[in-house]
Scaffold this active site. Structure first.
Site, PDB file in Angstrom:
ATOM      1  N   TYR A 137       0.821  -1.223   0.000  1.00 40.36           N
ATOM      2  CA  TYR A 137       0.000   0.000   0.000  1.00 40.36           C
ATOM      3  C   TYR A 137       0.853   1.269   0.000  1.00 40.36           C
ATOM      4  CZ  TYR A 137      -4.227  -2.805   0.998  1.00 40.36           C
ATOM      5  OH  TYR A 137      -5.260  -3.709   0.945  1.00 40.36           O
ATOM      6  N   GLU A 153      -0.382  11.464 -10.939  1.00 42.64           N
ATOM      7  CA  GLU A 153       0.268  12.762 -11.167  1.00 42.64           C
ATOM      8  C   GLU A 153       1.782  12.646 -11.016  1.00 42.64           C
ATOM      9  OE1 GLU A 153      -2.285  11.984  -9.229  1.00 42.64           O
ATOM     10  OE2 GLU A 153      -3.471  13.745  -8.691  1.00 42.64           O
TER      11      GLU A 153
HETATM   12  N1  THU Z   1      -4.507   8.512  -6.409  1.00 47.85           N
HETATM   13  C1  THU Z   1      -3.891   9.127  -7.453  1.00 47.85           C
HETATM   14  O1  THU Z   1      -3.348   8.472  -8.346  1.00 47.85           O
HETATM   15  N2  THU Z   1      -3.885  10.489  -7.469  1.00 47.85           N
HETATM   16  C2  THU Z   1      -4.488  11.279  -6.537  1.00 47.85           C
HETATM   17  O2  THU Z   1      -4.312  12.481  -6.557  1.00 47.85           O
HETATM   18  C3  THU Z   1      -5.346  10.656  -5.527  1.00 47.85           C
HETATM   19  C4  THU Z   1      -5.094   9.212  -5.296  1.00 47.85           C
HETATM   20  C5  THU Z   1      -4.537   7.040  -6.389  1.00 47.85           C
HETATM   21  C6  THU Z   1      -3.642   6.420  -5.356  1.00 47.85           C
HETATM   22  C7  THU Z   1      -4.310   5.089  -5.151  1.00 47.85           C
HETATM   23  O3  THU Z   1      -3.811   4.170  -6.125  1.00 47.85           O
HETATM   24  C8  THU Z   1      -5.779   5.338  -5.433  1.00 47.85           C
HETATM   25  O4  THU Z   1      -5.828   6.588  -6.109  1.00 47.85           O
HETATM   26  C9  THU Z   1      -6.634   5.380  -4.186  1.00 47.85           C
HETATM   27  O5  THU Z   1      -6.108   6.257  -3.261  1.00 47.85           O
END
Ligand code: THU
Length: 135
Positions: A49, A56
């Site tokens: 995790y 981004e």
């Molecule tokens: N996540 C992103 O890729 N960008 C963000 O700005 C918010 C969260 C992803 C991380 C994780 O794989 C999933 O979204 C759930 O948190």
């Protein structure tokens, strides 16, 4: 707005590559560099995790690792049919490489619906290299 429409479409397409078996929340992003090239990214999760990388940062790190350390705009799209804003860590990474604090950020719901905001709006009063230069 032509460049920005391309950027938005590339973010939408990049989401297809998301590796998100744990959250099932797919995210796509695309950054425009100062030479006009576009780098895309998706979220890449990990069984631990904590080693997960957001879409981004994947896009930004791809650009930086190819020699482009100045970013002029970014588009991001989340999984659900709503607006997903960048997490705090990604906002901080944007501060590092954004051309300016008024860099446009497109929070994309779909090809035709998006919110245009700026880095200053989503991370006001940020800490960055300017602060270290004072030391
Ligand atoms: N996540 C992103 O890729 N960008 C963000 O700005 C918010 C969260 C992803 C991380 C994780 O794989 C999933 O979204 C759930 O948190």
């Amino acid at each position: 707005m032509l460049d920005y429409n391309v950027l938005i479409e590339k973010a939408i397409n990049a989401r297809e590559m998301a590796y998100a078996p744990y959250s099932n929340f797919k995210v796509g992003a695309a950054v425009l560099t100062d030479d006009g090239s576009i780098y895309t990214g998706c979220n890449i999760e990990n069984a631990s995790y904590g080693a997960t990388n957001c879409a981004e940062r994947t896009a930004i790190f791809k650009a930086v690792s190819e020699g482009y350390t100045t970013i002029k705009a970014i588009a991001v799209i989340g999984d659900v049919n709503s607006y997903t804003y960048p997490c705090g860590i990604c906002r901080q990474v944007m501060v590092e490489f954004a051309e300016s604090s008024d860099m446009p950020i497109f929070i994309v719901k779909n090809k035709n619906e998006y919110i245009k905001t700026t880095l200053e709006e989503i991370l006001p009063g940020s800490f960055g290299k300017k602060d270290l230069e004072k030391a």
